[in-house]
Design a protein around this motif. Structure first.
Motif, PDB file in Angstrom:
ATOM      1  N   ILE A 265       0.434   4.360  -2.595  1.00  0.00           N
ATOM      2  CA  ILE A 265       0.152   5.754  -2.210  1.00  0.00           C
ATOM      3  C   ILE A 265       1.425   6.598  -2.247  1.00  0.00           C
ATOM      4  O   ILE A 265       1.404   7.758  -2.632  1.00  0.00           O
TER       5      ILE A 265
ATOM      6  N   SER B 102       0.997  19.796   3.293  1.00  0.00           N
ATOM      7  CA  SER B 102       0.841  18.644   4.175  1.00  0.00           C
ATOM      8  C   SER B 102       1.115  19.010   5.631  1.00  0.00           C
ATOM      9  O   SER B 102       0.682  18.312   6.539  1.00  0.00           O
TER      10      SER B 102
ATOM     11  N   SER C   4      -3.394  18.160   7.614  1.00  0.00           N
ATOM     12  CA  SER C   4      -2.774  16.844   7.592  1.00  0.00           C
ATOM     13  C   SER C   4      -3.333  16.052   6.418  1.00  0.00           C
ATOM     14  O   SER C   4      -4.438  15.534   6.459  1.00  0.00           O
ATOM     15  N   ALA C   5      -2.542  16.063   5.348  1.00  0.00           N
ATOM     16  CA  ALA C   5      -2.919  15.310   4.151  1.00  0.00           C
ATOM     17  C   ALA C   5      -1.637  14.831   3.509  1.00  0.00           C
ATOM     18  O   ALA C   5      -0.548  15.319   3.811  1.00  0.00           O
ATOM     19  N   SER C   6      -1.765  13.864   2.606  1.00  0.00           N
ATOM     20  CA  SER C   6      -0.588  13.332   1.939  1.00  0.00           C
ATOM     21  C   SER C   6      -0.011  14.391   1.006  1.00  0.00           C
ATOM     22  O   SER C   6      -0.734  15.001   0.211  1.00  0.00           O
ATOM     23  N   PRO C   7       1.322  14.638   1.074  1.00  0.00           N
ATOM     24  CA  PRO C   7       1.925  15.645   0.188  1.00  0.00           C
ATOM     25  C   PRO C   7       1.699  15.326  -1.283  1.00  0.00           C
ATOM     26  O   PRO C   7       1.431  16.234  -2.083  1.00  0.00           O
ATOM     27  N   SER C   8       1.782  14.038  -1.644  1.00  0.00           N
ATOM     28  CA  SER C   8       1.642  13.741  -3.071  1.00  0.00           C
ATOM     29  C   SER C   8       0.194  13.909  -3.531  1.00  0.00           C
ATOM     30  O   SER C   8      -0.050  14.198  -4.710  1.00  0.00           O
ATOM     31  N   ALA C   9      -0.753  13.760  -2.596  1.00  0.00           N
ATOM     32  CA  ALA C   9      -2.153  13.993  -2.985  1.00  0.00           C
ATOM     33  C   ALA C   9      -2.353  15.463  -3.345  1.00  0.00           C
ATOM     34  O   ALA C   9      -2.945  15.785  -4.375  1.00  0.00           O
TER      35      ALA C   9
ATOM     36  N   ASP D 146       5.098   7.999  -0.161  1.00  0.00           N
ATOM     37  CA  ASP D 146       5.242   9.044   0.852  1.00  0.00           C
ATOM     38  C   ASP D 146       6.632   9.650   0.753  1.00  0.00           C
ATOM     39  O   ASP D 146       7.636   8.990   1.043  1.00  0.00           O
TER      40      ASP D 146
ATOM     41  N   GLY E 162       4.035   7.506  -5.118  1.00  0.00           N
ATOM     42  CA  GLY E 162       2.988   6.496  -5.175  1.00  0.00           C
ATOM     43  C   GLY E 162       2.592   6.155  -6.596  1.00  0.00           C
ATOM     44  O   GLY E 162       2.625   6.999  -7.484  1.00  0.00           O
TER      45      GLY E 162
ATOM     46  N   TRP F  48       0.837  -1.208   0.000  1.00  0.00           N
ATOM     47  CA  TRP F  48       0.000   0.000   0.000  1.00  0.00           C
ATOM     48  C   TRP F  48       0.866   1.251   0.000  1.00  0.00           C
ATOM     49  O   TRP F  48       0.523   2.248  -0.617  1.00  0.00           O
ATOM     50  N   GLY F  49       2.009   1.156   0.674  1.00  0.00           N
ATOM     51  CA  GLY F  49       2.940   2.282   0.704  1.00  0.00           C
ATOM     52  C   GLY F  49       3.397   2.663  -0.698  1.00  0.00           C
ATOM     53  O   GLY F  49       3.469   3.836  -1.045  1.00  0.00           O
TER      54      GLY F  49
END
Lengths: 268, 283
Positions: B135, B251, B255-260, B137, B207, B131-132
């Motif tokens: 997505i 991010s 608090s959210a994923s930087p790549s998102a 990180d 990801g 999963w890492g």
């Protein structure tokens, strides 16, 4: 002295990828230096013959030689002599290149990597663009050009390149009347000056029948070969294009009317 | 206060690595991403990224079952990615984009199936690793990851300085390039294989899902508005870097994923670019 034929086909047969025969029993020979048209209806094997000359397609039977070189084995030597204009749907306009990049491509493709354009390359490229009357568009984006202008730029790419044989696959397709005239004039002028061999695939002989030296008429087999007037024979045309084919004489020139080519483009 | 926070962030090795990775990923987008867009193969990026995931799953399986403990997930990712790229290049030998798409689609499906299949045979502790990769990180990269990214970025820059013309020619007119005597086939393979390696090594940072957004959207956006190849490359780099940095900064704010966040910005850049192009045309 015996000259090596420019193109020499012996019992040549070529298949499409699906196994159907594109060409069969093709035997002919053309001497240099020539301005030659390969004509015939759709699906008659014109483009296939051109690609076989380049070694892009391998013969299924027989042999095809270009300047004495076997297209099966010595295609790299052949390609070094060739400047080529592919069918227009082969060109992708997804890359933001300038007109000059396309014309210089003809010269740089013949160089080893890094392919830097020298002063001489630029001069040749500009001269070629001048011949098709588009030198003003030197810095213009290629994808923004009209169909006819693109074809002229690609003709300029072939004119700018080096090599004894120019192979053009339908250089006038999609070009407006004005562009067609400019392409024919440029090629005629260049042939008269340089004696570089020109082999042009076209479905329409009319715009070029006064400038070409030899005509090869194909319909999977060789239907006719020789001087344009010899090929512009009514019986032969009916045999190749069907019973509706006609020949019209206008101002001392013969014009062929076939299902493939409209008459409207040639009557003014 | 803000200075202190900034100081803290910038001296943290995690953030430093993330900033360096952002720059390197942007270089990869500007080189490999741009030319994949030129080649009309943006779909390849999605296919290769998901294929790489199958490679990661296989590597983890081989490690967990002690069949090949040395088999690093990155190695698995690169092998699967290159396999898809070679298959695609082979399908497109004659420059037929449609066949290339089918090849990408099939190998994409195959390697995703392998990944899901193997997940049932992995110890539950290892499933999150897969999963890492899905997505990604950028804050979890170690020094080796950075060195690998640096290696890819430098190789790509060298490759594109040496063979930029060739890659452009292959993209514009594959058949004509071959007919003039250039080995277009070899350059086509070279381009796609390096693109695949770049994608495989980028997925750990951004990801598999979002690698498409970062490597393709900025290049596609830049290609809409820029008028020369060099400007497209520069534009792609700027857009990708902006997206990555805003992703990182964002991010921390939410608090959210930087790549998102980076992915959303990159995708938006394409939509904006189309509008800009339309506006320029209408004038």
């Amino acid at each position: 002295m015996v000259t090596t034929p420019l193109i020499e086909a012996e019992n040549l047969a070529v298949k499409y990828p699906n196994g159907d025969l594109a060409l069969e029993d093709v035997t002919f020979s053309i001497d240099p230096s020539t301005f030659m048209a390969i004509i015939g209806p759709n699906g008659s094997g014109k483009t296939t013959l051109l690609k076989t000359m380049l070694g892009l397609i391998k013969p299924a039977e027989g042999s095809l030689r270009v300047m004495g070189l076997d297209t099966r084995k010595e295609y790299q030597k052949i390609r070094r002599m060739v400047r080529y204009l592919p069918q227009r749907d082969e060109i992708e306009a997804t890359v933001p290149v300038k007109v000059k990049d396309i014309v210089l491509m003809g010269r740089l493709l013949k160089k080893p990597p890094l392919r830097m354009a020298s002063r001489k390359d630029v001069d040749f490229a500009k001269d070629a663009l001048r011949r098709v009357d588009l030198v003003d568009l030197w810095d213009h984006p290629f994808p923004e050009l009209s169909g006819g202008q693109r074809q002229r730029v690609l003709v300029a790419r072939a004119l700018a390149a080096e090599g004894q044989i120019m192979m053009l696959d339908e250089p006038m397709s999609g070009a407006d009347h004005d562009s067609q005239v400019k392409i024919v004039e440029a090629l005629q002028e260049y042939y008269n000056e340089s004696q570089v061999n020109i082999i042009m695939v076209t479905h329409d002989l009319n715009p070029i029948h006064t400038v070409v030296k030899d005509v090869l008429m194909l319909n999977r087999r060789v239907m006719g070969i020789g001087h344009p007037c010899a090929v512009m024979d009514l019986e032969l045309l009916k045999q190749v294009y069907g019973p509706t084919a006609k020949i019209v004489e206008l101002a001392g020139h013969k014009y062929c009317i076939t299902g493939d080519s409209g008459f409207d483009r040639h009557d003014h | 206060m803000i200075i202190d926070a900034l100081n803290l962030i910038l001296t943290s090795p995690i953030i430093q690595r993330a900033i360096i990775a952002s720059i390197l990923v942007s270089i990869i987008a500007a080189t490999s991403g741009t030319f994949v867009v030129f080649r009309g193969l943006s779909f390849l990026t999605a296919g290769v990224a998901h294929a790489a995931l199958g490679g990661v799953a296989l590597a983890l399986f081989l490690q967990a079952t002690a069949i090949a403990p040395w088999f690093d997930p990155i190695l698995g990712a690169v092998i699967f990615a290159v396999f898809v790229a070679v298959l695609t290049a082979y399908a497109g030998e004659r420059g037929v984009a449609q066949k290339m798409e089918v090849a990408v689609g099939v190998s994409f499906a195959l390697s995703m199936s392998i990944a899901v299949f193997l997940m049932y045979y992995l110890p539950p502790t290892l499933v999150p690793v897969i999963w890492g990769y899905l997505i990604g990180d950028i804050l979890l990269l170690d020094n080796l990851d950075i060195i690998l990214l640096l290696g890819v970025a430098l190789s790509l820059v060298t490759l594109f300085i040496l063979f930029k013309n060739e890659f452009v020619y292959v993209s514009i007119d594959m058949e004509g390039s071959t007919a003039h005597g250039m080995n277009a086939r070899a350059y086509n393979y070279l381009l796609l294989i390096f693109a695949a390696i770049a994608i495989a090594l980028t997925i750990k940072a951004v990801g598999a899902i979002l690698v498409y957004a970062i490597l393709i959207a900025p290049a596609a956006a830049s290609n809409e508005v820029m008028k020369t190849v060099n400007n497209v490359i520069i534009g792609t780099f700027v857009i990708a870097l902006l997206a990555m940095f805003l992703g990182l900064a964002g991010s921390f704010a939410i608090s959210a994923s930087p790549s998102a966040i980076a992915g959303i910005i990159a995708a938006l850049s394409y939509i904006i670019a189309i509008q800009v192009k339309r506006y320029i045309r209408s004038k």
